[in-house]
Structure formats: C-alpha cells, structure tokens
Design a protein around this motif. Structure first.
Motif, PDB file in Angstrom:
ATOM      1  N   ASP A  75       0.832  -1.209   0.000  1.00  0.00           N
ATOM      2  CA  ASP A  75       0.000   0.000   0.000  1.00  0.00           C
ATOM      3  C   ASP A  75       0.862   1.253   0.000  1.00  0.00           C
ATOM      4  O   ASP A  75       0.781   2.092  -0.883  1.00  0.00           O
ATOM      5  CB  ASP A  75      -0.942   0.016   1.210  1.00  0.00           C
ATOM      6  CG  ASP A  75      -1.947  -1.116   1.146  1.00  0.00           C
ATOM      7  OD1 ASP A  75      -2.230  -1.571   0.029  1.00  0.00           O
ATOM      8  OD2 ASP A  75      -2.438  -1.532   2.212  1.00  0.00           O
ATOM      9  N   GLU A  76       1.650   1.433   1.031  1.00  0.00           N
ATOM     10  CA  GLU A  76       2.455   2.625   1.219  1.00  0.00           C
ATOM     11  C   GLU A  76       3.781   2.228   1.858  1.00  0.00           C
ATOM     12  O   GLU A  76       3.895   1.170   2.473  1.00  0.00           O
ATOM     13  CB  GLU A  76       1.754   3.641   2.140  1.00  0.00           C
ATOM     14  CG  GLU A  76       0.427   4.167   1.635  1.00  0.00           C
ATOM     15  CD  GLU A  76       0.589   5.247   0.579  1.00  0.00           C
ATOM     16  OE1 GLU A  76       1.677   5.851   0.517  1.00  0.00           O
ATOM     17  OE2 GLU A  76      -0.365   5.476  -0.190  1.00  0.00           O
ATOM     18  N   TRP A  92       6.559   2.835  -2.266  1.00  0.00           N
ATOM     19  CA  TRP A  92       5.193   2.515  -2.675  1.00  0.00           C
ATOM     20  C   TRP A  92       4.239   3.622  -2.230  1.00  0.00           C
ATOM     21  O   TRP A  92       4.371   4.179  -1.143  1.00  0.00           O
ATOM     22  CB  TRP A  92       4.739   1.198  -2.049  1.00  0.00           C
ATOM     23  CG  TRP A  92       5.497   0.000  -2.520  1.00  0.00           C
ATOM     24  CD1 TRP A  92       6.662  -0.487  -2.002  1.00  0.00           C
ATOM     25  CD2 TRP A  92       5.148  -0.854  -3.616  1.00  0.00           C
ATOM     26  NE1 TRP A  92       7.062  -1.600  -2.698  1.00  0.00           N
ATOM     27  CE2 TRP A  92       6.145  -1.854  -3.696  1.00  0.00           C
ATOM     28  CE3 TRP A  92       4.095  -0.881  -4.528  1.00  0.00           C
ATOM     29  CZ2 TRP A  92       6.112  -2.864  -4.656  1.00  0.00           C
ATOM     30  CZ3 TRP A  92       4.061  -1.884  -5.491  1.00  0.00           C
ATOM     31  CH2 TRP A  92       5.055  -2.855  -5.545  1.00  0.00           C
ATOM     32  N   ARG A  93       3.281   3.915  -3.089  1.00  0.00           N
ATOM     33  CA  ARG A  93       2.217   4.851  -2.743  1.00  0.00           C
ATOM     34  C   ARG A  93       0.939   4.408  -3.461  1.00  0.00           C
ATOM     35  O   ARG A  93       0.912   4.287  -4.680  1.00  0.00           O
ATOM     36  CB  ARG A  93       2.575   6.287  -3.148  1.00  0.00           C
ATOM     37  CG  ARG A  93       1.504   7.314  -2.780  1.00  0.00           C
ATOM     38  CD  ARG A  93       1.878   8.720  -3.227  1.00  0.00           C
ATOM     39  NE  ARG A  93       3.052   9.201  -2.513  1.00  0.00           N
ATOM     40  CZ  ARG A  93       4.146   9.654  -3.112  1.00  0.00           C
ATOM     41  NH1 ARG A  93       4.229   9.674  -4.428  1.00  0.00           N
ATOM     42  NH2 ARG A  93       5.167  10.084  -2.387  1.00  0.00           N
ATOM     43  N   GLU A  94      -0.096   4.147  -2.674  1.00  0.00           N
ATOM     44  CA  GLU A  94      -1.398   3.734  -3.201  1.00  0.00           C
ATOM     45  C   GLU A  94      -1.271   2.515  -4.106  1.00  0.00           C
ATOM     46  O   GLU A  94      -1.799   2.474  -5.218  1.00  0.00           O
ATOM     47  CB  GLU A  94      -2.058   4.886  -3.965  1.00  0.00           C
ATOM     48  CG  GLU A  94      -2.363   6.102  -3.095  1.00  0.00           C
ATOM     49  CD  GLU A  94      -2.969   7.245  -3.888  1.00  0.00           C
ATOM     50  OE1 GLU A  94      -3.090   7.109  -5.136  1.00  0.00           O
ATOM     51  OE2 GLU A  94      -3.328   8.265  -3.275  1.00  0.00           O
ATOM     52  N   ASN A  95      -0.538   1.511  -3.627  1.00  0.00           N
ATOM     53  CA  ASN A  95      -0.352   0.248  -4.347  1.00  0.00           C
ATOM     54  C   ASN A  95       0.392   0.421  -5.671  1.00  0.00           C
ATOM     55  O   ASN A  95       0.270  -0.426  -6.564  1.00  0.00           O
ATOM     56  CB  ASN A  95      -1.703  -0.440  -4.616  1.00  0.00           C
ATOM     57  CG  ASN A  95      -2.350  -0.944  -3.351  1.00  0.00           C
ATOM     58  OD1 ASN A  95      -1.716  -1.609  -2.535  1.00  0.00           O
ATOM     59  ND2 ASN A  95      -3.622  -0.609  -3.160  1.00  0.00           N
ATOM     60  N   ARG A  96       1.141   1.482  -5.803  1.00  0.00           N
ATOM     61  CA  ARG A  96       1.898   1.716  -7.024  1.00  0.00           C
ATOM     62  C   ARG A  96       3.362   1.905  -6.679  1.00  0.00           C
ATOM     63  O   ARG A  96       3.696   2.597  -5.723  1.00  0.00           O
ATOM     64  CB  ARG A  96       1.378   2.952  -7.775  1.00  0.00           C
ATOM     65  CG  ARG A  96      -0.021   2.745  -8.349  1.00  0.00           C
ATOM     66  CD  ARG A  96      -0.541   4.014  -8.981  1.00  0.00           C
ATOM     67  NE  ARG A  96      -1.854   3.798  -9.565  1.00  0.00           N
ATOM     68  CZ  ARG A  96      -2.615   4.755 -10.087  1.00  0.00           C
ATOM     69  NH1 ARG A  96      -2.169   6.005 -10.074  1.00  0.00           N
ATOM     70  NH2 ARG A  96      -3.794   4.484 -10.604  1.00  0.00           N
TER      71      ARG A  96
END
Length: 310
Positions: A75-76, A92-96
């Motif tokens: 997730d983060e 990671w930020r917002e599953n990206r």
C-alpha cells in the motif's frame, strides 16, 4: 534502471509506448531491453542492457526484471528487498511502485537520502533492514507490451522498421505539406500585394495630377485683378441695411473669400442670407452662430470682380 511515470494525459493505447520511449531517453546504455507495466494512469518501466556479462542474452524466452518476481504489492511505504545479488530499494504509494533502485548492499545514510530526494519522498527515516523476498511463481504485475520482450525482437524487426519508416515519413511529410501550403499562400499574398501596389500607383498618379492642376488653377487665379474691398463693403452694407444689423468683424480672405460677424436684437439668419444674396456680389453664403448671443457669422464667396483697389 526504473522509471515511474504518470500517463493520465496519454491515450490508453499509447501509454506503454510512451513510457518505454520516456525511459529510453534516460538510459545510459544502448542497446537496451525495456519492460513496461501500466496500472491505470501509472506506468512502470524497467530497462537493462541487451548485452550481459557473457554476451547477448538468449534470443528465445521471456525475460522479466527481477523486481517483478520478488516481493509483493504494498500500500504505502519504503522497503528494501533482498535480491539474487544485492538489494533493491522500493517506494510505494497507493499500491503503485513510485521508485526503485538497486544497491550492492544496504544503502548508507547519504545514499538513502539521495534515493528519497530523487523520488520526491519527504522522509528522514533511516533505511530499513533488507527483507527476504522469495521467488514468485508469477510476477506481481504483468505487461501486455510483448514487442519489447527480447524473444520477440527478431520476429518484429521488419514490421518495426516499416512502422518506423511510416512514422519518419509522416514526420517529414507533414511539415513539408505545411511548407508547400504556406508557400502557395505566400505566392497568392504576393500577387495580391502586387495588384494593390499597381492600384495604389494609379491613385498616387491621379493625386499628383490633381495637385498639379490645383497649383496651376491657383496661379491663374492669382493673375486676376484683386477684388475692390470698398465695393464688397458697400454690397454688405446694402444687404444688411434693411435688417438693422451691426457689422462687428470684417475678414477679407485671400482669393475671393469673405467672413463677417454681425449682431442685432432682431438677427434673422434666413433674411440676412437672402439679403446678401440679393446684393449680387456674393455666392455660397453660409451662416453659423457667433460666440455671443445675438451674433451671426457669415462666410461667403465673391463672384463678381471690380476694378483693382488703388
């Protein structure tokens, strides 16, 4: 090398190609193999040299970045994953996956801060300990961009070259067509300018001729005998007598012009104009109000010449 890029403004069908080209511009080596994964409006692109330590990679088979086969979606946060050789730092930020960089070992404080700053990550937290990351049966994200896989490069070389030729032809042909259209428009504009120049020349010639004629007419008028001002004054006095108007100003202009200012309690413009016309010496009598109440200003043209004044 890894690049995360926002492709929200790019049409969906062009996002993978856009991300691949964006990464290729930053790669410090050539030739390169590129792998792209698009997740909605976010694209992740990996690139590595096509020639390995032992020469070119095998032409057959599918090659993926090790980043996709170790670890998992998060997730983060910031993590460090253990790889076959060295470690990989990931943000990671917002599953990206926002940023990803390989290090031969756990990065030191300065290397870690440089990695965070390069990704725009506002954090002073120290680098975490490397976490074990087992091999995965399937990558945690899949790409549909098969044309960038090494196993397909040989098969797609000819169509890629043809596509490149079409793109190059379009890139050259479009500005060429624009230039031809611009040249045609410019030629038409130059023709219009030439036609206007000819018309303007005729107008200027006519103006010069009119000025010459006016000068000659003025010279001829100068040869005529001067108007006897006493006769003109007598005619004005005769015309104004029945109207009981007082003559206040007398301006005998060059040529045959006369301007007079009169005043009287019973000043009647129409009757005064008619009286001056009846005097027989004036034509084109025009009237306008004076500066004060009861005043009238007359402008007239003398039409009959008397003997020259002494």
């Amino acid at each position: 090398m890894f690049l995360g890029i926002d492709v929200a403004s790019i049409p969906p069908k062009r996002r993978e190609g856009y991300a691949a080209l964006a990464l290729r511009r930053q790669l410090p080596f050539e030739p390169a193999t590129i792998h792209v994964v698009v997740d909605g409006h976010w694209a992740m692109a990996w690139g590595w040299p096509q020639r390995g330590p032992q020469g070119d990679w095998p032409a057959e088979g599918e090659f993926l970045p090790e980043s996709l086969l170790r670890g998992a979606l998060r997730d983060e946060g910031a993590v460090i994953e253990s790889m076959s050789v060295g470690v990989e730092a990931r943000l990671w930020r917002e599953n990206r996956l926002i940023a990803c960089r390989w290090f031969p070992s756990r990065p030191g404080p300065e290397e870690w801060r440089s990695f965070l700053r390069g990704a725009g990550w506002a954090s002073d937290a120290p680098a975490p300990d490397p976490a074990p990351a087992e091999w995965r049966e399937q990558p945690w994200a899949r790409s549909t961009m098969a044309s960038f896989l090494p196993g397909r490069v040989g098969d797609l070389r000819r169509p890629l070259l043809a596509a490149t030729a079409l793109v190059a032809a379009a890139a050259i042909g479009w500005p060429l067509g624009q230039a031809l259209r611009f040249q045609a428009a410019l030629a038409g504009t130059e023709a219009d300018i030439a036609a206007l120049r000819d018309e303007l020349g005729s107008v200027l010639d006519a103006k010069d001729a009119a000025q010459t004629d006016a000068a000659e007419a003025e010279a001829l008028l100068g040869l005529e005998p001067a108007v006897n001002q006493l006769a003109a004054l007598s005619a004005v006095d005769a015309g104004l007598g029945p109207t009981r108007l007082r003559l206040l100003e007398w301006d005998f202009q060059a040529g045959r012009g006369l301007r007079i200012v009169v005043a009287g309690a019973t000043a009647d413009p129409e009757s005064t104009v008619q009286a001056l016309m009846d005097a027989g010496l004036f034509d084109d009598v025009r009237i306008e109000p004076g500066n004060q109440e009861g005043q009238l200003v007359f402008n007239a043209r003398i039409v009959r010449k008397d003997a020259p004044s002494p």
